[in-house]
Design a protein around this motif. Structure first.
Motif, PDB file in Angstrom:
ATOM      1  N   VAL A 137      43.224   5.616   5.279  1.00 10.34           N
ATOM      2  CA  VAL A 137      42.731   6.560   4.288  1.00 10.34           C
ATOM      3  C   VAL A 137      41.842   5.823   3.306  1.00 10.34           C
ATOM      4  O   VAL A 137      42.201   4.790   2.757  1.00 10.34           O
TER       5      VAL A 137
ATOM      6  N   PRO B 103      43.723   8.824  -2.509  1.00 13.48           N
ATOM      7  CA  PRO B 103      44.683   9.664  -1.776  1.00 13.48           C
ATOM      8  C   PRO B 103      46.010   9.669  -2.528  1.00 13.48           C
ATOM      9  O   PRO B 103      46.174   8.941  -3.512  1.00 13.48           O
TER      10      PRO B 103
ATOM     11  N   THR C  97      42.577  16.841  -1.406  1.00 12.50           N
ATOM     12  CA  THR C  97      42.282  16.355  -0.064  1.00 12.50           C
ATOM     13  C   THR C  97      42.324  14.834  -0.023  1.00 12.50           C
ATOM     14  O   THR C  97      42.001  14.166  -1.011  1.00 12.50           O
ATOM     15  N   SER C  98      42.738  14.317   1.117  1.00 14.68           N
ATOM     16  CA  SER C  98      42.629  12.882   1.389  1.00 14.68           C
ATOM     17  C   SER C  98      41.602  12.627   2.473  1.00 14.68           C
ATOM     18  O   SER C  98      41.397  11.487   2.884  1.00 14.68           O
ATOM     19  N   ASP C  99      41.005  13.682   2.937  1.00 17.38           N
ATOM     20  CA  ASP C  99      40.068  13.556   4.051  1.00 17.38           C
ATOM     21  C   ASP C  99      38.817  12.804   3.597  1.00 17.38           C
ATOM     22  O   ASP C  99      38.199  13.153   2.583  1.00 17.38           O
ATOM     23  N   THR C 100      38.451  11.762   4.348  1.00 20.28           N
ATOM     24  CA  THR C 100      37.328  10.905   3.957  1.00 20.28           C
ATOM     25  C   THR C 100      36.032  11.695   3.850  1.00 20.28           C
ATOM     26  O   THR C 100      35.247  11.510   2.913  1.00 20.28           O
TER      27      THR C 100
ATOM     28  N   GLN D 286      35.558  14.891   3.240  1.00 22.27           N
ATOM     29  CA  GLN D 286      35.539  15.781   2.087  1.00 22.27           C
ATOM     30  C   GLN D 286      35.407  14.991   0.790  1.00 22.27           C
ATOM     31  O   GLN D 286      34.661  15.381  -0.111  1.00 22.27           O
TER      32      GLN D 286
ATOM     33  N   THR E 264      30.857  21.970   6.357  1.00 24.82           N
ATOM     34  CA  THR E 264      32.039  21.463   5.637  1.00 24.82           C
ATOM     35  C   THR E 264      31.796  21.527   4.136  1.00 24.82           C
ATOM     36  O   THR E 264      32.670  21.938   3.364  1.00 24.82           O
TER      37      THR E 264
END
Lengths: 442, 204
Positions: free
Chosen positions: B85, B105, B146-149, B151, B190
């Motif tokens: 992450v 994160p 969010t932890s999504d890279t 996003q 996105t």
């Protein structure tokens, strides 16, 4: 083999047997019956007489009444092998590079090619122009002469080595004649306007530093007093600044001074200067305008920026490739989109470009075009790259013949320096360092 | 285009603009971040490969032109933490002052949620930002959800460039310059979704 356009080619080499090799390659290219050799002692005698005329002119250009006729005058294209060391002219070993600049200036031969100056380079990854330092109009190797694309509109199949930056030589010679006429007519006029390039401040801001300064060291873009902006630069200013044809500043100054009195200047000197400047501008257009694709953009690179211009065919790689060599409007694009958004941006200086081009600042500032870009579903566009070495669009991961296309970074200052090649076997791409560190995937 | 490639191309753009930046601006920025700036694409590539703040290759990567009128230049750094992450560090320099933000994160303790906060500790606690005014550094910790890279990166660029006329056009440029317009939709769709964009260019 499609026959080339009728053109007269003079093949110059110091050794008669090497001329035979050149003629063989031209034969493979379908051009041998239009080529005449000049080699050995014949070339020595011709150059001896020629340089005598050159010296006489440079000693006193104002009173020079014109050279004796020389064989170079009768040909459209001169192919000069760079290795001329066996000519018995006296002095240090001669090369084509020492000759072609003077041939350009002092004869009516419109186009010169230097052969084998860089025998280990087939494709230029730096500036996509070939050898930018050659004094000839183009630098090639002997084996390149057999490539039909140099002489005809033949396309071949698949991954044929066909650099996008190579001109079709017969057309290049004809365009040169038109360039010379234009320069002659507008000698003291600002050249950007005559070249039909945009001169407004915003369009000029698209030019990187090198294009702005390459034509003359006296061009300045920062408003320093006593220095000209590039939009003020004239053809006569370029003659003094560039040493590609007449190497010494002292000789150029003598000719330039002689040209200052239009009432007395000879037609020969005027034409000499026009030939020199036309060649320098042609190189500038190729190296600094077309190469970087900042102020002018050609069809394949425009499609990469705006794939939606192909309309419903944007997902079909065949449509992309059909557009590459299209020479009439709408150049493979959707007719309605072309008429509404692109037609007004066509670049009309056809003497100066090998293929159709468009004024990128006009297109970039077209808000409707930019809105169209973001409104489209980009997944419908083919995922292709333009391979500069084959002049074809290929799918990103795999080119024709199964080779992986490779991304490289050309040495332009602007944003459009990342390009692609197919990496054809046995073709030498130099400098190889420009391929390093750039992933071809994703 | 994978997110790592997008970040690289974004970084290359920023490095290119940084090399032409005003010398006074460069000097101020160097003082703020302790001189550890990626000055060329190779250094930017290496910086994007590091896995922790203390890696000697870790450098701040210049960002392309910002939309913040009072900010001279921005830098980002994206070390990987907690597995795969990614967190994002953002430094904004305005004259001789600067401030840092970290997009993180979920962590341990009370920050068990994805968030961003002010921070002066970047590239390891041994190199705090110089010139950062006294700002609270643990709280407030604004949730990002969010932890999504991908996003987080899109949040980052939208924050400093804006959307329309900013991040959207910048992404368009990056994908065009890479001859990858086919893949642009992956990111623009996105972006619209996570940012809740309701109106599009040409429809206003």
């Amino acid at each position: 083999m499609e026959r080339g356009e009728t053109v007269k080619i003079l093949v110059c080499d110091d050794e008669a047997d090497r001329v035979g090799e050149l003629l063989e390659q031209l034969d493979d290219g379908g051009m041998a019956d239009q080529a005449v050799p000049l080699a050995g002692s014949d070339l020595t005698d011709t150059l001896t007489t020629f340089f005598h005329s050159v010296k006489k002119c440079l000693d006193d250009p104002a009173n020079f009444d014109g050279p004796r006729a020389v064989v170079f005058d009768d040909y459209d294209i001169g192919l000069f092998d760079n290795r001329l060391s066996h000519l018995k002219l006296g002095g240090p070993p001669l090369t084509a590079e020492a000759v072609v600049g003077y041939v350009r200036a002092f004869t009516r031969m419109p186009y010169t090619v230097s052969l084998n100056k860089n025998p280990d380079v087939d494709f230029d990854l730096r500036y996509l122009v070939g050898d930018y330092e050659t004094r000839a109009d183009l630098a090639l190797n002997t084996e390149h002469l057999s490539r039909a694309c140099l002489w005809t509109a033949a396309r071949g199949e698949g991954a044929d080595f066909r650099p996008w930056y190579w001109p079709r030589l017969p057309r290049a010679a004809e365009r040169r004649r038109k360039q010379i006429e234009l320069v002659l007519r507008h000698w003291r006029d600002p050249l950007l306007a005559v070249l039909q390039l945009p001169t407004d401040e915003q369009s000029l801001s698209f030019l990187s530093l090198h294009p702005r300064s390459a034509l003359s060291p006296n061009v300045d873009s920062h408003g320093i007093e006593d220095r000209k902006g590039i939009d003020e630069l004239r053809f006569c200013d370029v003659f003094l600044a560039k040493s590609r044809s007449i190497p010494t500043e002292r000789d150029r100054r003598k000719i330039s001074d002689a040209l200052e009195n239009p009432a007395e200047v000879s037609a020969f000197l005027s034409n000499l200067a026009a030939r020199v400047v036309a060649a320098d501008l042609d190189l500038w257009m190729r190296r600094d305008i077309i190469g970087p694709q900042e102020m002018l953009v050609d069809v394949p690179h425009l499609l990469l920026r705006m794939p939606f211009l192909l309309g419903d065919a944007a997902g079909d790689i065949a449509a992309w490739n059909a557009a590459v060599f299209s020479e009439t409007a709408p150049f493979g694009m959707d007719p309605l989109l072309y008429e509404e958004h692109i037609a007004d941006a066509v670049y009309h200086g056809s003497e100066w470009v090998e293929s159709p081009a468009f004024k990128w600042p006009d297109l970039k500032n077209n808000q409707k075009l930019n809105d169209l870009f973001f409104l489209q579903t980009t997944r419908r566009w083919a995922d292709v790259v333009f391979c500069e070495d084959t002049s074809t669009f290929e799918t990103r991961s795999v080119g024709s013949g199964g080779a992986v296309v490779r991304e490289f970074e050309a040495e332009f200052e602007g944003p459009w320096k990342r390009r692609f090649v197919s990496r054809i076997a046995d073709i030498q791409y130099k400098p190889t360092g420009r391929l390093a560190g750039v992933s071809s995937s994703h | 285009m994978e997110i790592n490639q997008l970040m690289r191309r974004y970084a290359w753009k920023g490095v290119g603009e940084w090399s032409r930046a005003d010398q006074g601006l460069q000097k101020n920025a160097h003082i703020c971040v302790g001189g550890r700036i990626a000055e060329n694409p190779t250094q930017a590539n290496l910086a994007l490969d590091v896995r922790h703040n203390n890696d000697p290759r870790a450098r701040f990567i210049p960002m392309p032109r910002l939309r913040c009128p009072s900010v001279d230049v921005g830098f980002f750094f994206a070390p990987v933490c907690q597995g795969n992450v990614v967190s994002f560090d953002l430094v904004c320099v305005a004259g001789s002052i600067c401030f840092g933000l970290r997009f993180e994160p979920p962590g341990e303790g009370t920050h068990r949620y994805a968030h961003f906060q002010f921070t002066s500790n970047m590239l390891g606690k041994a190199h705090p930002l110089s010139g950062m005014p006294p700002l609270p550094e643990s709280y407030p910790a604004f949730p990002t959800g969010t932890s999504d890279t991908v996003q987080l990166f899109l949040y980052l660029v939208t924050a400093v460039h804006g959307y329309h006329g900013g991040a959207l056009e910048l992404l368009g440029e990056i994908f065009r310059e890479a001859s990858m317009t086919h893949h642009l939709a992956e990111y623009t769709e996105t972006m619209r979704r996570v940012l809740g964009v309701t109106a599009e260019p040409g429809h206003q």
